[in-house]
Design a protein around this motif. Structure first.
Motif, PDB file in Angstrom:
ATOM      1  N   ASP A   5     -15.941 -38.882  -1.033  1.00  0.00           N
ATOM      2  CA  ASP A   5     -15.575 -38.873  -2.449  1.00  0.00           C
ATOM      3  C   ASP A   5     -16.809 -38.957  -3.344  1.00  0.00           C
ATOM      4  OD1 ASP A   5     -12.903 -38.712  -1.784  1.00  0.00           O
ATOM      5  OD2 ASP A   5     -12.527 -40.863  -1.981  1.00  0.00           O
ATOM      6  N   GLU A   6     -17.799 -39.717  -2.914  1.00  0.00           N
ATOM      7  CA  GLU A   6     -19.034 -39.841  -3.694  1.00  0.00           C
ATOM      8  C   GLU A   6     -19.733 -38.490  -3.810  1.00  0.00           C
ATOM      9  OE1 GLU A   6     -23.291 -42.303  -3.628  1.00  0.00           O
ATOM     10  OE2 GLU A   6     -21.817 -42.587  -2.024  1.00  0.00           O
ATOM     11  N   LEU A   7     -19.819 -37.762  -2.690  1.00  0.00           N
ATOM     12  CA  LEU A   7     -20.451 -36.451  -2.723  1.00  0.00           C
ATOM     13  C   LEU A   7     -19.646 -35.479  -3.583  1.00  0.00           C
ATOM     14  CD1 LEU A   7     -22.607 -34.450  -1.817  1.00  0.00           C
ATOM     15  CD2 LEU A   7     -21.242 -34.013   0.248  1.00  0.00           C
ATOM     16  N   MET A   8     -18.319 -35.508  -3.452  1.00  0.00           N
ATOM     17  CA  MET A   8     -17.493 -34.602  -4.244  1.00  0.00           C
ATOM     18  C   MET A   8     -17.673 -34.876  -5.735  1.00  0.00           C
ATOM     19  SD  MET A   8     -15.475 -32.038  -4.330  1.00  0.00           S
ATOM     20  CE  MET A   8     -14.686 -31.767  -2.733  1.00  0.00           C
ATOM     21  N   SER A   9     -17.699 -36.134  -6.119  1.00  0.00           N
ATOM     22  CA  SER A   9     -17.884 -36.491  -7.531  1.00  0.00           C
ATOM     23  C   SER A   9     -19.219 -35.968  -8.051  1.00  0.00           C
ATOM     24  CB  SER A   9     -17.822 -38.015  -7.705  1.00  0.00           C
ATOM     25  OG  SER A   9     -16.547 -38.499  -7.365  1.00  0.00           O
ATOM     26  N   LYS A  10     -20.223 -35.989  -7.194  1.00  0.00           N
ATOM     27  CA  LYS A  10     -21.552 -35.516  -7.587  1.00  0.00           C
ATOM     28  C   LYS A  10     -21.575 -34.007  -7.762  1.00  0.00           C
ATOM     29  CE  LYS A  10     -26.227 -34.932  -5.777  1.00  0.00           C
ATOM     30  NZ  LYS A  10     -27.123 -35.127  -4.612  1.00  0.00           N
TER      31      LYS A  10
END
Length: 287
Positions: free
Chosen positions: A273-278
């Protein structure tokens, strides 16, 4: 004369060493290998096409094979991490979604990292890794339209709404769960689906949440609705599991990729989720 012969012998020896060294480098490059990946490069935020070699935050995009353009997005970032872990070069191949499996079987590339849901039907044709992303599904409607305040699947029943989604996806069977809906055209890309919502060709689009959020960043005509869990689509669990596919008989590559995923701990939803948000913040406006 003797000096000339000696000089010739020394130069010959140097050339031989250089040739030997060069051959060694070549073999090393071959041993390194290439991870050849197929994707649409038109499915933001999972993957997209851009003109520049970097994104706004300085992340490196990857050249698209046989073109002057570059690819980036969640899929590209994950593919690069896996290639690095495997000690391989990454090669991105751009392909239409409708032929993405056919092109892999033809040998154009060796795996698909393209936001593909692992379904029972697809498992008959491909080998899959564990999920590299877990996504939620949603519907997209037009802002200010008749369906802006929908909260449940039942709210759509009997309205005669025109529904759409992307061709060849696990969302297609879900269209029939909207009672009394008018099933019109489905589209090759999600961008075309969203355009259909904006221009009124369709009223409701079924899609995944990250893709909808990505589209909404550049199109304020769209409203994203996550249906209430007590009254939503059934049988869409398969589309939640986004996995990497290889040819059915290429379990060796599938297992290598799976091992790389485990080595970088790519089973942590928080990291996903962190990568997707980025990456959502890095996409060009055109996507």
């Amino acid at each position: 004369m003797i000096k000339r012969r000696l000089l010739t012998a020394v130069l010959t020896g140097i050339m031989a060493v250089a040739m030997f060294t060069g051959c060694g480098d070549s073999e090393s490059d071959e041993d390194k290998g290439v991870l050849r990946v197929g994707m649409e490069c038109a499915y933001a935020p999972f993957n997209w096409t851009q003109d520049s070699a970097t994104t706004p935050d300085g992340s490196a995009a990857v050249p698209i094979y046989g073109s002057e353009y570059y690819a980036y997005g969640y899929d590209v970032a994950v593919a690069q991490m896996l290639a690095d872990e495997l000690g391989m070069e990454l090669e991105i191949h751009k392909v239409e979604w409708s032929s993405i499996g056919i092109s892999m079987d033809a040998g154009d590339y060796d795996c698909i990292i393209a936001g593909m849901g692992r379904t029972a039907e697809r498992e008959m044709s491909y080998s899959f890794t564990d999920p590299y992303y877990y996504r939620d599904n949603c519907i997209v409607v037009k802002k200010g339209g008749a369906y802006e305040n929908v909260k449940t699947l039942s709210d759509l029943a009997g309205t005669g709404c025109k529904v759409t989604t992307q061709l060849g996806t696990g969302w297609v069977p879900l269209l029939d769960q909207i009672e009394g809906a008018e099933t019109g055209a489905n589209y090759e890309t999600t961008s075309e689906c969203f355009m259909a919502i904006s221009n009124g060709t369709a009223d409701v689009c079924i899609v995944d949440l990250p893709t909808a959020q990505s589209a909404a960043l550049t199109n304020d005509d769209l409203v994203i609705i996550t249906l209430d869990e007590s009254d939503t689509f059934t049988g869409d669990d398969e589309m939640v599991n986004v996995c990497i596919a290889t040819r059915k008989d290429d379990t060796e590559l599938r297992d290598k990729i799976q091992a790389a995923m485990e080595a970088i701990n790519w089973n942590d939803k928080a990291k996903m989720d962190e990568l997707m948000s980025k990456v959502i913040t890095q996409q060009p406006a055109a996507n």
